[in-house]
Design an enzyme around this catalytic site. Structure first.
Site, PDB file in Angstrom:
ATOM      1  N   TYR A 161     -16.967  15.531 -16.507  1.00  0.00           N
ATOM      2  CA  TYR A 161     -16.901  15.098 -16.281  1.00  0.00           C
ATOM      3  C   TYR A 161     -17.987  14.557 -15.294  1.00  0.00           C
ATOM      4  O   TYR A 161     -18.478  15.166 -14.103  1.00  0.00           O
ATOM      5  CB  TYR A 161     -16.265  13.815 -16.003  1.00  0.00           C
ATOM      6  CG  TYR A 161     -16.494  11.947 -15.489  1.00  0.00           C
ATOM      7  CD1 TYR A 161     -16.839  11.339 -16.641  1.00  0.00           C
ATOM      8  CD2 TYR A 161     -15.487  11.472 -14.452  1.00  0.00           C
ATOM      9  CE1 TYR A 161     -17.008  10.331 -16.359  1.00  0.00           C
ATOM     10  CE2 TYR A 161     -15.784  10.404 -14.290  1.00  0.00           C
ATOM     11  CZ  TYR A 161     -16.879   9.414 -15.056  1.00  0.00           C
ATOM     12  OH  TYR A 161     -17.144   8.377 -14.452  1.00  0.00           O
ATOM     13  N   LYS A 203      -7.676   5.555 -19.714  1.00  0.00           N
ATOM     14  CA  LYS A 203      -8.906   5.646 -20.871  1.00  0.00           C
ATOM     15  C   LYS A 203      -7.168   5.859 -22.135  1.00  0.00           C
ATOM     16  O   LYS A 203      -6.856   4.594 -22.428  1.00  0.00           O
ATOM     17  CB  LYS A 203      -9.024   6.804 -21.161  1.00  0.00           C
ATOM     18  CG  LYS A 203     -10.451   6.875 -20.400  1.00  0.00           C
ATOM     19  CD  LYS A 203     -10.867   6.253 -19.412  1.00  0.00           C
ATOM     20  CE  LYS A 203     -12.805   6.403 -19.019  1.00  0.00           C
ATOM     21  NZ  LYS A 203     -12.776   6.730 -17.635  1.00  0.00           N
ATOM     22  N   ASP A 240      -7.966  17.544 -15.099  1.00  0.00           N
ATOM     23  CA  ASP A 240      -8.443  16.402 -15.778  1.00  0.00           C
ATOM     24  C   ASP A 240      -8.253  16.246 -17.138  1.00  0.00           C
ATOM     25  O   ASP A 240      -8.575  16.597 -18.090  1.00  0.00           O
ATOM     26  CB  ASP A 240      -9.477  16.021 -15.321  1.00  0.00           C
ATOM     27  CG  ASP A 240     -10.094  14.402 -16.637  1.00  0.00           C
ATOM     28  OD1 ASP A 240      -9.136  13.956 -17.208  1.00  0.00           O
ATOM     29  OD2 ASP A 240     -11.067  14.137 -15.647  1.00  0.00           O
ATOM     30  N   ARG A 300       1.277  -1.183  -0.480  1.00  0.00           N
ATOM     31  CA  ARG A 300      -0.222   0.064  -0.366  1.00  0.00           C
ATOM     32  C   ARG A 300       0.931   1.074   0.490  1.00  0.00           C
ATOM     33  O   ARG A 300       0.512   2.563  -0.751  1.00  0.00           O
ATOM     34  CB  ARG A 300      -0.712   0.186   1.338  1.00  0.00           C
ATOM     35  CG  ARG A 300      -1.753   1.233   1.097  1.00  0.00           C
ATOM     36  CD  ARG A 300      -2.731   1.635   2.521  1.00  0.00           C
ATOM     37  NE  ARG A 300      -2.725   0.287   3.784  1.00  0.00           N
ATOM     38  CZ  ARG A 300      -1.396   1.184   4.579  1.00  0.00           C
ATOM     39  NH1 ARG A 300      -1.210   2.346   4.321  1.00  0.00           N
ATOM     40  NH2 ARG A 300      -1.461   0.317   6.281  1.00  0.00           N
TER      41      ARG A 300
END
Length: 392
Positions: free
Chosen positions: A108, A205, A180, A56
């Site tokens: 978005y 993406k 973004d 982590r």
């Protein structure tokens, strides 16, 4: 958390995408680094810590991807998350109750939902504004504004903000600015070069590029800010798993080639759709008529991306009929992969918007969004032609 390799600074973008973070394995000589699935790492002694201790907090495969990302974005370091939304959420966790966000209205749907439905629970407010209107952005700023959030190419209406201009506004008011860059990718634009503090990607993406992984990334040019973001990520645990890190790293190697070819096809289809009798308007920044064309040309260096929207001359149901009729274009949310996708924002990617906000910001029922893949452009055009014929 990892920073870029300064020795690679003089290499071209495509070369760095292939080599930085993908150095041969020193133990075996393998040209592809191994994937480290270990959840924990043996330490040299009690209270003595090696480079990695628990996955982590850090993992060699994730560190390699973060090194690649930092190099491509021109940042001091990067972070890899379990999703793009986890990355945006990490940024918002820098804020406190009573703080305010100014965000783009061409946004978005997942980010809209996070700001309005989740951040609001913590006492963080948000104002949506046209990011292409500097005066409107300035007017929306408050004494308690701590974050400005924009998109390099607005989703789904393709607004193009002047990155330098909005960064200056944010910094004058002592606010962070994040963008973004999922639609653009670092092939088109590297926002840190324009004064942006944080750049985010849905790695699902273009970075991954093959519809087979889910992830998100952040990069910054400020080491102190990177440390703050890493602290939140480590404390909350939304890290990217090693196998997905490998898949995204593999995708980065062909990113430049893919985006350039997809952008060429998108431009050709946008011009064709403009002339179609069933199409009311086309939204693509590569078209000279697009209101953000000059800004896009200046910031993107000659490419305009592989995403486009068009509005059909028909009803909500007729629009759905077009989306349902394609054969090569897959009816699905997401974008940026080798296969082309089609969707209706009002009922799919932006269904999380309140209906009144969809109407207010121009997300009409007739809007169709395309993600252009790597198929032959003639086949894609033929598929759209037969689907548009279903309007009746």
């Amino acid at each position: 958390m990892n920073s870029g390799n300064r020795k690679s600074e003089n290499l071209k973008f495509r070369t760095r995408a292939i080599h930085v973070g993908n150095e041969p394995d020193p133990a075996s000589g393998a040209v592809i680094p191994p994937v480290h699935f270990a959840s924990t790492f043996r330490q040299p002694g009690a209270g003595e810590w090696g480079e990695f201790d628990y996955s982590r907090s850090g993992n060699p495969t994730r560190a390699a991807l973060e090194r690649s990302l930092a190099s491509l974005e021109g940042g001091c370091g990067g972070l890899a998350f379990s999703s793009g939304m986890a990355a945006i959420h990490c940024v918002t966790m820098l804020l406190e109750s009573g703080d305010h966000i100014v965000a783009g209205c061409d946004l978005y749907g997942g980010a809209y939902r996070l700001f309005h439905k989740i951040c609001s629970r913590a006492g963080i407010s948000v104002s949506l504004v046209d990011m292409t209107d500097a005066e409107a952005v300035e007017a929306a700023m408050r004494p308690e504004t701590r974050l400005v959030w924009a998109e390099t190419i607005g989703n789904p209406l393709f607004t193009i903000p002047d990155l330098t201009e909005i960064a200056e506004i944010a910094h004058r008011r002592d606010a962070l600015i994040g963008v973004d860059n999922t639609f653009g990718s670092p092939v088109l634009v590297r926002p840190l070069e324009f004064g942006i503090d944080i750049v985010m990607h849905s790695a699902t993406k273009y970075l991954g590029g093959h519809s087979d992984c889910l992830g998100g990334t952040l990069a910054t040019h400020d080491k102190g800010l990177l440390d703050r973001l890493y602290y939140v990520q480590n404390a909350t645990g939304a890290v990217l798993d090693p196998m997905t890190c490998f898949l995204v790293s593999r995708g980065l190697k062909t990113l430049d080639v893919r985006v350039r070819e997809q952008s060429r096809s998108a431009m050709e289809l946008a011009v064709w759709l403009q002339q179609h009798s069933r199409v009311r308007r086309v939204l693509y920044p590569g078209l000279p008529e697009h209101p953000g064309h000059e800004t896009a040309a200046r910031q993107f260096g000659g490419l305009f991306g592989a995403m486009l929207c068009f509005e059909v001359d028909g009803s909500f149901e007729q629009t759905k009929r077009v989306c349902n009729a394609t054969e090569l274009f897959g009816l699905a949310v997401s974008l940026g992969a080798v296969e082309s996708l089609i969707e209706q924002p009002a009922s799919m990617s932006h269904a999380s918007y309140d209906a009144a906000d969809r109407a207010r910001f121009g997300i009409s029922d007739g809007l169709i969004r395309l993600s252009i893949g790597l198929e032959d452009v003639d086949d894609l055009r033929a598929d759209l032609e037969q689907a548009l014929g279903k309007i009746g």
